[in-house]
Design a protein around this motif. Structure first.
Motif, PDB file in Angstrom:
ATOM      1  N   ALA A 146      25.517  27.385  38.923  1.00  0.00           N
ATOM      2  CA  ALA A 146      24.897  26.543  37.891  1.00  0.00           C
ATOM      3  C   ALA A 146      25.759  26.516  36.626  1.00  0.00           C
ATOM      4  CB  ALA A 146      23.492  27.067  37.574  1.00  0.00           C
ATOM      5  N   VAL A 147      26.281  27.664  36.222  1.00  0.00           N
ATOM      6  CA  VAL A 147      27.091  27.718  34.997  1.00  0.00           C
ATOM      7  C   VAL A 147      28.396  26.942  35.196  1.00  0.00           C
ATOM      8  CG1 VAL A 147      28.404  29.233  33.459  1.00  0.00           C
ATOM      9  CG2 VAL A 147      26.091  29.878  34.147  1.00  0.00           C
ATOM     10  N   LYS A 148      29.045  27.141  36.341  1.00  0.00           N
ATOM     11  CA  LYS A 148      30.331  26.455  36.564  1.00  0.00           C
ATOM     12  C   LYS A 148      30.149  24.941  36.723  1.00  0.00           C
ATOM     13  CE  LYS A 148      33.948  27.841  36.693  1.00  0.00           C
ATOM     14  NZ  LYS A 148      34.940  28.127  35.591  1.00  0.00           N
ATOM     15  N   ASP A 149      29.012  24.550  37.309  1.00  0.00           N
ATOM     16  CA  ASP A 149      28.725  23.107  37.406  1.00  0.00           C
ATOM     17  C   ASP A 149      28.642  22.482  36.021  1.00  0.00           C
ATOM     18  OD1 ASP A 149      28.629  22.612  40.020  1.00  0.00           O
ATOM     19  OD2 ASP A 149      26.436  22.443  40.196  1.00  0.00           O
ATOM     20  N   ALA A 150      27.928  23.176  35.135  1.00  0.00           N
ATOM     21  CA  ALA A 150      27.695  22.627  33.797  1.00  0.00           C
ATOM     22  C   ALA A 150      28.910  22.803  32.881  1.00  0.00           C
ATOM     23  CB  ALA A 150      26.463  23.292  33.173  1.00  0.00           C
ATOM     24  N   HIS A 151      29.637  23.893  33.067  1.00  0.00           N
ATOM     25  CA  HIS A 151      30.745  24.226  32.144  1.00  0.00           C
ATOM     26  C   HIS A 151      31.978  24.665  32.933  1.00  0.00           C
ATOM     27  CE1 HIS A 151      27.408  24.318  29.341  1.00  0.00           C
ATOM     28  NE2 HIS A 151      26.867  25.319  30.000  1.00  0.00           N
ATOM     29  N   PRO A 152      32.647  23.705  33.568  1.00  0.00           N
ATOM     30  CA  PRO A 152      33.791  24.096  34.412  1.00  0.00           C
ATOM     31  C   PRO A 152      34.895  24.814  33.642  1.00  0.00           C
ATOM     32  CG  PRO A 152      33.417  21.692  34.449  1.00  0.00           C
ATOM     33  CD  PRO A 152      32.365  22.276  33.582  1.00  0.00           C
ATOM     34  N   ASP A 153      34.971  24.588  32.323  1.00  0.00           N
ATOM     35  CA  ASP A 153      36.056  25.205  31.548  1.00  0.00           C
ATOM     36  C   ASP A 153      35.736  26.592  31.019  1.00  0.00           C
ATOM     37  OD1 ASP A 153      37.296  22.814  31.922  1.00  0.00           O
ATOM     38  OD2 ASP A 153      36.757  22.019  29.940  1.00  0.00           O
ATOM     39  N   LEU A 154      34.530  27.048  31.233  1.00  0.00           N
ATOM     40  CA  LEU A 154      34.178  28.392  30.780  1.00  0.00           C
ATOM     41  C   LEU A 154      34.469  29.379  31.909  1.00  0.00           C
ATOM     42  CD1 LEU A 154      32.687  30.240  28.637  1.00  0.00           C
ATOM     43  CD2 LEU A 154      30.596  29.768  29.939  1.00  0.00           C
ATOM     44  N   GLY A 155      35.169  30.460  31.610  1.00  0.00           N
ATOM     45  CA  GLY A 155      35.426  31.483  32.611  1.00  0.00           C
ATOM     46  C   GLY A 155      34.159  32.256  32.935  1.00  0.00           C
ATOM     47  N   VAL A 156      33.976  32.555  34.217  1.00  0.00           N
ATOM     48  CA  VAL A 156      32.817  33.345  34.632  1.00  0.00           C
ATOM     49  C   VAL A 156      33.293  34.542  35.444  1.00  0.00           C
ATOM     50  CG1 VAL A 156      30.696  33.375  36.003  1.00  0.00           C
ATOM     51  CG2 VAL A 156      31.234  31.379  34.610  1.00  0.00           C
ATOM     52  N   MET A 157      32.769  35.676  35.082  1.00  0.00           N
ATOM     53  CA  MET A 157      33.155  36.933  35.730  1.00  0.00           C
ATOM     54  C   MET A 157      31.920  37.575  36.373  1.00  0.00           C
ATOM     55  SD  MET A 157      34.944  40.041  33.660  1.00  0.00           S
ATOM     56  CE  MET A 157      34.062  41.567  33.420  1.00  0.00           C
ATOM     57  N   CYS A 158      32.135  38.267  37.497  1.00  0.00           N
ATOM     58  CA  CYS A 158      31.047  38.998  38.164  1.00  0.00           C
ATOM     59  C   CYS A 158      31.497  40.411  38.485  1.00  0.00           C
ATOM     60  CB  CYS A 158      30.676  38.343  39.489  1.00  0.00           C
ATOM     61  SG  CYS A 158      29.934  36.732  39.358  1.00  0.00           S
ATOM     62  N   ASP A 159      30.580  41.349  38.306  1.00  0.00           N
ATOM     63  CA  ASP A 159      30.823  42.713  38.754  1.00  0.00           C
ATOM     64  C   ASP A 159      30.851  42.774  40.273  1.00  0.00           C
ATOM     65  OD1 ASP A 159      30.781  44.070  36.262  1.00  0.00           O
ATOM     66  OD2 ASP A 159      29.571  45.674  37.140  1.00  0.00           O
ATOM     67  N   VAL A 160      31.694  43.658  40.775  1.00  0.00           N
ATOM     68  CA  VAL A 160      31.579  44.035  42.172  1.00  0.00           C
ATOM     69  C   VAL A 160      31.177  45.504  42.211  1.00  0.00           C
ATOM     70  CG1 VAL A 160      32.865  44.488  44.297  1.00  0.00           C
ATOM     71  CG2 VAL A 160      33.154  42.321  43.103  1.00  0.00           C
ATOM     72  N   ALA A 161      29.986  45.747  42.716  1.00  0.00           N
ATOM     73  CA  ALA A 161      29.402  47.081  42.857  1.00  0.00           C
ATOM     74  C   ALA A 161      28.022  46.841  43.444  1.00  0.00           C
ATOM     75  CB  ALA A 161      29.272  47.800  41.517  1.00  0.00           C
ATOM     76  N   LEU A 162      27.474  47.831  44.105  1.00  0.00           N
ATOM     77  CA  LEU A 162      26.215  47.577  44.815  1.00  0.00           C
ATOM     78  C   LEU A 162      24.967  47.977  44.026  1.00  0.00           C
ATOM     79  CD1 LEU A 162      27.184  48.583  48.479  1.00  0.00           C
ATOM     80  CD2 LEU A 162      27.364  46.369  47.318  1.00  0.00           C
ATOM     81  N   ASP A 163      25.149  48.581  42.853  1.00  0.00           N
ATOM     82  CA  ASP A 163      23.969  49.151  42.176  1.00  0.00           C
ATOM     83  C   ASP A 163      22.850  48.165  41.815  1.00  0.00           C
ATOM     84  OD1 ASP A 163      26.051  48.415  40.373  1.00  0.00           O
ATOM     85  OD2 ASP A 163      25.088  49.484  38.751  1.00  0.00           O
ATOM     86  N   PRO A 164      23.134  46.886  41.527  1.00  0.00           N
ATOM     87  CA  PRO A 164      21.968  46.018  41.280  1.00  0.00           C
ATOM     88  C   PRO A 164      21.177  45.722  42.563  1.00  0.00           C
ATOM     89  CG  PRO A 164      24.000  45.052  40.384  1.00  0.00           C
ATOM     90  CD  PRO A 164      24.403  46.166  41.308  1.00  0.00           C
ATOM     91  N   PHE A 165      21.721  46.102  43.703  1.00  0.00           N
ATOM     92  CA  PHE A 165      21.140  45.681  44.988  1.00  0.00           C
ATOM     93  C   PHE A 165      20.636  46.827  45.864  1.00  0.00           C
ATOM     94  CE2 PHE A 165      24.675  42.976  43.619  1.00  0.00           C
ATOM     95  CZ  PHE A 165      24.017  41.774  43.419  1.00  0.00           C
ATOM     96  N   THR A 166      20.996  48.073  45.525  1.00  0.00           N
ATOM     97  CA  THR A 166      20.580  49.191  46.363  1.00  0.00           C
ATOM     98  C   THR A 166      19.290  49.817  45.841  1.00  0.00           C
ATOM     99  OG1 THR A 166      22.056  50.624  45.056  1.00  0.00           O
ATOM    100  CG2 THR A 166      22.890  49.847  47.181  1.00  0.00           C
ATOM    101  N   ASP A 167      18.441  50.260  46.750  1.00  0.00           N
ATOM    102  CA  ASP A 167      17.188  50.881  46.310  1.00  0.00           C
ATOM    103  C   ASP A 167      17.412  52.289  45.760  1.00  0.00           C
ATOM    104  OD1 ASP A 167      17.614  52.223  48.703  1.00  0.00           O
ATOM    105  OD2 ASP A 167      15.950  51.252  49.767  1.00  0.00           O
ATOM    106  N   HIS A 168      18.595  52.864  46.031  1.00  0.00           N
ATOM    107  CA  HIS A 168      18.893  54.194  45.473  1.00  0.00           C
ATOM    108  C   HIS A 168      19.711  54.104  44.192  1.00  0.00           C
ATOM    109  CE1 HIS A 168      22.734  53.385  47.406  1.00  0.00           C
ATOM    110  NE2 HIS A 168      22.112  53.264  48.574  1.00  0.00           N
ATOM    111  N   GLY A 169      20.113  52.890  43.805  1.00  0.00           N
ATOM    112  CA  GLY A 169      20.769  52.704  42.508  1.00  0.00           C
ATOM    113  C   GLY A 169      22.244  53.058  42.448  1.00  0.00           C
ATOM    114  N   HIS A 170      22.844  53.440  43.589  1.00  0.00           N
ATOM    115  CA  HIS A 170      24.274  53.764  43.559  1.00  0.00           C
ATOM    116  C   HIS A 170      25.131  52.520  43.806  1.00  0.00           C
ATOM    117  CE1 HIS A 170      24.399  57.989  42.755  1.00  0.00           C
ATOM    118  NE2 HIS A 170      23.363  58.164  43.556  1.00  0.00           N
ATOM    119  N   ASP A 171      26.415  52.661  43.416  1.00  0.00           N
ATOM    120  CA  ASP A 171      27.345  51.531  43.516  1.00  0.00           C
ATOM    121  C   ASP A 171      27.893  51.345  44.929  1.00  0.00           C
ATOM    122  OD1 ASP A 171      26.918  51.944  40.825  1.00  0.00           O
ATOM    123  OD2 ASP A 171      28.977  51.512  40.241  1.00  0.00           O
ATOM    124  N   GLY A 172      27.623  52.314  45.802  1.00  0.00           N
ATOM    125  CA  GLY A 172      28.130  52.232  47.166  1.00  0.00           C
ATOM    126  C   GLY A 172      27.080  52.690  48.169  1.00  0.00           C
TER     127      GLY A 172
END
Ligand code: PBG
Length: 330
Positions: A108-134
């Motif tokens: 959604a952000v890139k569609d609206a603002h193609p010239d704005l850089g977007v960065m994402c974390d790579v790590a599992l902690d937002p997705f794991t039920d135990h809260g760890h990054d792996g």
């Protein structure tokens, strides 16, 4: 005094024009990376109690505020998802779902603002039920098995339009694994900003509140993969490895407590070097300001200038939007 006229250092401090003229460092919107939380909700903004003034955004609100960031001249935003607890599991499988919240937000952000850089974390902690990054096996976060998932996560995010992949997991060999996976999937233009020297810090608490990864952190800390705050030489080894594996930019995290590391890294490698003014740093200053003990407008700018003075090329700060606005209006 002696036979020469006294050297009067104060002459250059006497007037505002003169102070501006001799300033060795400056702050501009282009120095900021804005970390922003996105939630899957109709509520456009929701408060984060331990980060006063910072809010979780709906995708719609994120698109709007990203537009403001772009207008202000902020080059890059970092999107962090607040994952519905019902979608979390031990393997963090939602991380590799191409339609997960962070991927939808990036699209959604890139569609609206193609010239704005977007960065994402790579790590599992937002997705794991135990809260760890792996991945946890017998209570230990395993390295090589985690790399496979992180590489998939990076590819999924790149496919959604993410420009900068930021591994924040501290697994050994992740930068190389991610670089290879990105290239194999045709994403050779996607950059890697590695959280190279990331310490096992007590300053991440409010972030973990914001994304909801705190309540269940198994074992209570991440010391078997994040760095020991006692160490400095080790940070240089971490950075050297990430560069050799293909990092385009490197980061030190947290920020203010680790400015010595920022300076060493910048001097040693001359890489584009960033620092993360993490949630606990923001909360300390904001909390004091809300108590009337510090002048927020001054202390936040002074803290950001410290990063520049230490040699950072830029800073991830929750105050990016606010300070960029102020820099613009003077
Ligand atoms: C995820 C991640 C964390 C932060 C950024 N990415 C938390 C952690 O490692 O536990 C913290 C940022 C902040 O405190 O502002 N791996």
């Amino acid at each position: 005094m002696g036979k020469f006229p006294v050297t009067r250092m104060r002459r250059n401090r006497r007037d505002d024009w003169n102070r501006r003229l001799v300033a060795e460092n400056g702050l501009a919107p282009a120095d900021f990376i804005w970390p922003v939380f996105v939630h899957d909700s109709d509520e456009s903004h929701s408060d984060i109690p331990s980060l006063p003034g910072i809010q979780r955004h709906s995708i719609g609100a994120l698109v709007e505020d990203a537009g403001t960031a772009k207008e202000l001249g902020i080059p890059l935003i970092a999107v962090f998802p607040v994952t519905d607890p019902a979608l979390k599991d031990a393997e963090g499988s939602e991380a590799v779902n191409p339609d997960n919240l962070v991927c939808r937000a990036v699209r959604a952000v890139k569609d609206a603002h193609p010239d704005l850089g977007v960065m994402c974390d790579v790590a599992l902690d937002p997705f794991t039920d135990h809260g760890h990054d792996g991945l946890l096996r017998d209570g230990y976060v395993v390295n090589d098995e985690t790399l496979d998932v992180l590489a998939q996560q990076a590819v999924v995010q790149a496919a959604a339009g993410c420009d900068v992949i930021a591994p924040s997991d501290m697994m050994d060999g992740r930068v190389g694994a991610i670089r290879t996976a990105l290239d194999d999937a045709g994403h050779d233009a996607v950059r890697i900003l590695a959280y190279s020297a990331k310490y096992a810090s007590a300053l991440y608490g409010p972030f973990r509140d914001a994304v909801g990864s705190a309540p269940n952190l198994a074992g209570g800390d991440k010391k078997t993969y994040q760095m020991d705050p006692a160490n400095s030489d080790e940070a240089l080894r971490e950075v050297a490895l990430d560069i050799s594996e293909g990092a385009d930019m490197v980061m030190v995290k947290p920020g203010l407590f680790y400015l010595d590391i920022v300076r060493r890294v910048k001097d040693e490698f001359g890489m584009p070097t960033f620092a993360y003014q993490v949630s606990g740093e923001y909360a300390m200053m904001k909390g004091a300001a809300l108590n009337g003990w510090l002048d927020w407008d001054r202390v936040i700018v002074e803290s950001l200038m410290a990063f520049k003075r230490a040699g950072a090329d830029g800073v991830l700060t929750y105050a990016a939007l606010e300070v960029a606005k102020r820099l613009k209006t003077g």
